[in-house]
Design an enzyme around this catalytic site. Sequence first.
Site, PDB file in Angstrom:
ATOM      1  N   ASP A 173       0.811  -1.231   0.000  1.00 33.92           N
ATOM      2  CA  ASP A 173       0.000   0.000   0.000  1.00 33.92           C
ATOM      3  C   ASP A 173       0.839   1.274   0.000  1.00 33.92           C
ATOM      4  O   ASP A 173       1.875   1.360   0.654  1.00 33.92           O
ATOM      5  CB  ASP A 173      -0.941   0.041   1.199  1.00 33.92           C
ATOM      6  CG  ASP A 173      -1.801   1.293   1.164  1.00 33.92           C
ATOM      7  OD1 ASP A 173      -2.475   1.505   0.151  1.00 33.92           O
ATOM      8  OD2 ASP A 173      -1.747   2.070   2.132  1.00 33.92           O
ATOM      9  N   HIS A 253      -9.212   0.812  -0.597  1.00 34.89           N
ATOM     10  CA  HIS A 253      -9.727   2.159  -0.903  1.00 34.89           C
ATOM     11  C   HIS A 253     -10.166   2.395  -2.353  1.00 34.89           C
ATOM     12  O   HIS A 253      -9.644   3.269  -3.036  1.00 34.89           O
ATOM     13  CB  HIS A 253      -8.726   3.239  -0.463  1.00 34.89           C
ATOM     14  CG  HIS A 253      -7.281   3.065  -0.819  1.00 34.89           C
ATOM     15  ND1 HIS A 253      -6.854   2.655  -2.055  1.00 34.89           N
ATOM     16  CD2 HIS A 253      -6.149   3.271  -0.103  1.00 34.89           C
ATOM     17  CE1 HIS A 253      -5.535   2.621  -2.084  1.00 34.89           C
ATOM     18  NE2 HIS A 253      -5.087   2.988  -0.902  1.00 34.89           N
ATOM     19  N   ASN A 299      -4.535   9.712  -1.949  1.00 36.65           N
ATOM     20  CA  ASN A 299      -4.345   8.741  -3.013  1.00 36.65           C
ATOM     21  C   ASN A 299      -5.038   7.418  -2.675  1.00 36.65           C
ATOM     22  O   ASN A 299      -4.681   6.816  -1.671  1.00 36.65           O
ATOM     23  CB  ASN A 299      -2.840   8.510  -3.196  1.00 36.65           C
ATOM     24  CG  ASN A 299      -2.531   7.962  -4.553  1.00 36.65           C
ATOM     25  OD1 ASN A 299      -3.431   7.761  -5.347  1.00 36.65           O
ATOM     26  ND2 ASN A 299      -1.261   7.716  -4.803  1.00 36.65           N
ATOM     27  N   ASP A 326      -7.975   4.431   5.940  1.00 35.19           N
ATOM     28  CA  ASP A 326      -6.748   4.937   5.307  1.00 35.19           C
ATOM     29  C   ASP A 326      -6.211   6.141   6.089  1.00 35.19           C
ATOM     30  O   ASP A 326      -5.704   7.109   5.509  1.00 35.19           O
ATOM     31  CB  ASP A 326      -6.965   5.293   3.833  1.00 35.19           C
ATOM     32  CG  ASP A 326      -5.650   5.421   3.064  1.00 35.19           C
ATOM     33  OD1 ASP A 326      -4.579   5.206   3.671  1.00 35.19           O
ATOM     34  OD2 ASP A 326      -5.696   5.743   1.868  1.00 35.19           O
TER      35      ASP A 326
HETATM   36  O1  DOR Z   1      -3.220   8.984   0.507  1.00 34.08           O
HETATM   37  C1  DOR Z   1      -2.567   8.008   0.805  1.00 34.08           C
HETATM   38  N1  DOR Z   1      -1.668   8.040   1.804  1.00 34.08           N
HETATM   39  N2  DOR Z   1      -2.710   6.875   0.096  1.00 34.08           N
HETATM   40  C2  DOR Z   1      -1.907   5.820   0.271  1.00 34.08           C
HETATM   41  O2  DOR Z   1      -2.101   4.831  -0.398  1.00 34.08           O
HETATM   42  C3  DOR Z   1      -0.799   5.873   1.233  1.00 34.08           C
HETATM   43  C4  DOR Z   1      -1.069   6.849   2.281  1.00 34.08           C
HETATM   44  C5  DOR Z   1       0.151   7.189   3.110  1.00 34.08           C
HETATM   45  O3  DOR Z   1       0.858   6.280   3.523  1.00 34.08           O
HETATM   46  O4  DOR Z   1       0.351   8.376   3.393  1.00 34.08           O
END
Ligand code: DOR
Length: 472
Positions: A173, A253, A299, A326
């Site tokens: 991830d 997500h 993301n 998330d």
């Molecule tokens: O927005 C996000 N932040 N999406 C991800 O997949 C990783 C996460 C992060 O680790 O900050």
Amino acid sequence: MPERHQSAAAGAAPVPGARAPWRGTVAVVGGTVVDETGSRRADVVARDGRVVAVGPGLDVPAGATVLDAGGCLVAPGLVDLHTHLRQPGAEEAETVETGSRAAALGGFTAVVAMPNTDPPVDSAAVALEILSLGAAALCRVAVAGAITVGRAGERLAPMGELAALGVRLFTDDGAGVQDGGLMRRALDYARGLGVTLAQHCEDRAIAAGGVMHEGNWSARLGLPGMPAAAEEAMVARDLALVAATGARVHFLHLSCARSLGLVAAARAAGLPVTAEVAPHHLSLTDAELAAYDPLFKVNPPLRGAPDVAAVRRACAEGTVDAVATDHAPHAPHTKQAPMDEAPPGMLGLQTAWPVTLGALHRGEPDLGEGDGDAPGGIRAMAVAEVVGLLSWRPARIAGLHPSAGGDQGGPVVDGAAANLCVLDPAERWTVDAARLASRSTNSPWHGRTLTGAVRHTVVAGEPVVIDGEAQR
Ligand code: DOR
């Protein structure tokens, strides 16, 4: 004073990250118990970590800590499949201690810690470090392992070594596994080990350079976009690989209509896949980027109203198995960088319950006329269904449900592990990011008023949150 911690029995096999049950008695009175068997008015008494009585009008045992649940739901604790705790390596953003505190305050009794730490969770040593920190945390901390060494997408991580520690979910991830051949081999191993691969679906080449969703707003703002096709392409590839290998995949997500449509069709065809969505993809659109604030950079990116409506609809129609936060803390100075340099991610643990309830039960916030074509007519989910998306359904995916030998998400009955949350569906509160328990402040809900609050949380019998306050 009850003795708060019991040391492990001499000679017992050490379970990594195992938490000793709290010694003491808790009575949760006056609420409506909601679990996967249904709803009923009942009090709940737990002693020494286990539920010992459930029923209306119970006598409160002498010496019990009494938790008022009037007007509230008493549910198996929430379980977050997707929490970034940042330890080891980015302790300025979050630690196991601060993240688990935020989780408990959000009604979570267990979280799955994502492996994109520094170093990442691609070895037993790092997994054990997090599990041992978790044993003293305010909720249970399970760990997801990386699929590839260093999350670099080149060589498989030692999944067997991690599975032997009880790791049940594997993911890179933050990035998807780009190489389809490697993903296929990972699925073959996962099937043999009986574990689940959780994919961050993003074709890097298609998304390259994007900082927000590619659509009307990115065009208007002059910001490079990430098309929905970047997500859809990897979902489609992985569904083909699931069909080829028979291994289980959990989609992290998901954020767009076509990805969810692909998952629905695959499920109808009998493929062993599950899917989660995040509270922010149920509630916020790409219009939030209008002020160029990287707080709203995440993301997968916030999408347009039609995709947000599709995410809600997929929950109501049963395509989505879980809502997962998330929760992605980032130190304030990093989020103050220009849009292309700021890291993606937003806090989620303490706002998940009200945001999810608002979106799926009350249809809030209204998706409005902004994009003109948000489809209407989405079924309002029952409150108990919303709780299920945050509790027993993710507990099953994480392998933490009693049906898999775990202690999370099971029915509230005599003998069950006392992991409970008491949820107020009506209390209104205004989010102040500075007062959240997280070490970071990147909440998109700062300054907004939400409906729904967490009154109490009980972890392994210990009342870790009472009346919205952490107890240690
Ligand atoms: O927005 C996000 N932040 N999406 C991800 O997949 C990783 C996460 C992060 O680790 O900050």
